[in-house]
Enzyme design. Structure first.
Site, PDB file in Angstrom:
ATOM      1  N   ASP A  10      52.329  27.354 -45.097  1.00 40.70           N
ATOM      2  CA  ASP A  10      52.088  28.717 -45.559  1.00 40.70           C
ATOM      3  C   ASP A  10      51.657  29.554 -44.361  1.00 40.70           C
ATOM      4  O   ASP A  10      51.160  29.010 -43.360  1.00 40.70           O
ATOM      5  CB  ASP A  10      51.006  28.757 -46.638  1.00 40.70           C
ATOM      6  N   SER A  11      51.829  30.847 -44.477  1.00 46.22           N
ATOM      7  CA  SER A  11      51.416  31.728 -43.394  1.00 46.22           C
ATOM      8  C   SER A  11      49.901  31.732 -43.225  1.00 46.22           C
ATOM      9  O   SER A  11      49.395  32.100 -42.166  1.00 46.22           O
ATOM     10  CB  SER A  11      51.910  33.155 -43.651  1.00 46.22           C
ATOM     11  N   CYS A  73      55.077  29.466 -49.563  1.00 45.04           N
ATOM     12  CA  CYS A  73      54.852  30.860 -49.187  1.00 45.04           C
ATOM     13  C   CYS A  73      56.045  31.658 -49.701  1.00 45.04           C
ATOM     14  O   CYS A  73      57.189  31.356 -49.344  1.00 45.04           O
ATOM     15  CB  CYS A  73      54.738  30.981 -47.672  1.00 45.04           C
ATOM     16  N   GLU A 158      41.796  37.372 -48.332  1.00 47.32           N
ATOM     17  CA  GLU A 158      41.526  36.623 -47.108  1.00 47.32           C
ATOM     18  C   GLU A 158      40.255  37.093 -46.402  1.00 47.32           C
ATOM     19  O   GLU A 158      39.726  36.384 -45.548  1.00 47.32           O
ATOM     20  CB  GLU A 158      42.733  36.686 -46.171  1.00 47.32           C
ATOM     21  N   CYS A 192      52.938  35.423 -55.264  1.00 47.94           N
ATOM     22  CA  CYS A 192      52.257  35.214 -53.984  1.00 47.94           C
ATOM     23  C   CYS A 192      51.208  34.145 -54.237  1.00 47.94           C
ATOM     24  O   CYS A 192      50.453  34.242 -55.211  1.00 47.94           O
ATOM     25  CB  CYS A 192      51.609  36.497 -53.479  1.00 47.94           C
ATOM     26  N   HIS A 194      48.502  33.533 -52.888  1.00 45.66           N
ATOM     27  CA  HIS A 194      47.107  33.975 -52.803  1.00 45.66           C
ATOM     28  C   HIS A 194      46.572  34.433 -54.159  1.00 45.66           C
ATOM     29  O   HIS A 194      45.383  34.314 -54.444  1.00 45.66           O
ATOM     30  CB  HIS A 194      46.976  35.161 -51.833  1.00 45.66           C
TER      31      HIS A 194
END
Length: 276
Positions: A10-11, A73, A158, A192, A194
């Site tokens: 993942d990024s 991702c 984040e 996503c 996240h």
């Protein structure tokens, strides 16, 4: 026996929500997780840059012995997976495999909707690629897909602000924008990895009859099915129940702190140097 783990990329941190579901469903295998946190976020970068970064990280995972890599991702799956599968792997090693998260989700998401109207929330890059519109249309041509970019959600998450009152404004803002597109939307896809961290907050601003779908369990089940259908790959993966975590940021303690929020357990990472 040589260690041949499943690679998960993942990024940044979001892929850990997918990894968590994968490990819960498939605990016997070895895994290596790589988060490219030094160059995150990917969401607003160009196709060319995302492909370059993703392929460099995939190659790093190959060097760790991974015969199979999951792009956990959505942005990388939307903007890099096709070129990696069709072009890069032929030059690297045609026996290796790289899989994404968009197709497995598209294969089943239509079954969740009774009104046949779905909202997809994702990064700017995922939305602009229209990958979900295209892929869902292949499996469910009668489904209407409404997209909504939520560019501030990943930075809020984040930076540890996702559970603060300040995040509520932006959660409500994007939900109002997408729901204004149709009053028949009954399913909201978190496109996503996240976004599961704000799933409860999202539900607070939705009508009770709209369901929210995250990808982790869907991708985990798809991987289980893939390994069952490809016994040669399944047999090649080592099974010692190990987990390794790596980040491209040299501050591994910072990565470990935030990674725990996504993975739901303590994380001890190492530094991965990606040579451009």
């Amino acid at each position: 026996m040589e260690n041949k783990p499943i690679g998960i990329f993942d990024s940044g941190y979001g892929g850990l929500t997918v990894f968590r579901s994968i490990f819960e469903q498939l605990p016997d295998y070895d895994y290596v997780y790589l988060g490219d946190t030094a160059r995150a976020p990917y969401g607003n970068r160009s196709f060319q840059t995302i492909h370059q970064y993703t392929w460099e990280c995939v190659q790093w995972l190959f060097k760790q012995g991974c015969p199979l890599v999951i792009l956990a991702c959505n942005t990388a799956s939307a903007k890099a997976l096709r070129n990696i599968q069709q072009l890069d792997l032929k030059n690297e090693d045609p026996e290796k495999r790289v899989l994404g998260v968009i197709r497995p989700t598209a294969e089943v998401i239509g079954d969740y909707s009774k009104t046949k109207q779905i909202a997809v929330l994702g990064t700017k890059g995922t939305v602009q690629s229209e990958s979900y519109v295209i892929e869902i249309g292949k499996f469910f041509p009668d489904i209407t897909v409404y997209q909504q970019a939520c560019p501030l959600w990943v930075p809020l998450i984040e930076n540890g602000e996702y559970d603060k009152p300040g995040a509520d404004y932006f959660v409500k803002k994007y939900l109002e924008e997408v729901l204004a597109k149709s009053d028949q939307i009954d399913t909201l896809l978190l496109a996503c990895t996240h976004y599961p961290l704000i799933q409860q907050k999202i539900k607070e601003y939705l009508p009770a009859d709209i369901q929210v779908v995250a990808q982790g369990d869907i991708v985990a089940q798809s991987l289980a099915d893939y390994l069952q259908r490809h016994p040669e790959m399944e047999k090649s993966i080592s099974k010692n129940k190990t987990q390794q975590f790596f980040t491209t940021t040299d501050d591994t303690a910072d990565f470990d702190h935030y990674a725990e929020l996504f993975f739901g357990a303590k994380v001890h990472s190492g530094y991965a140097e990606i040579k451009c």
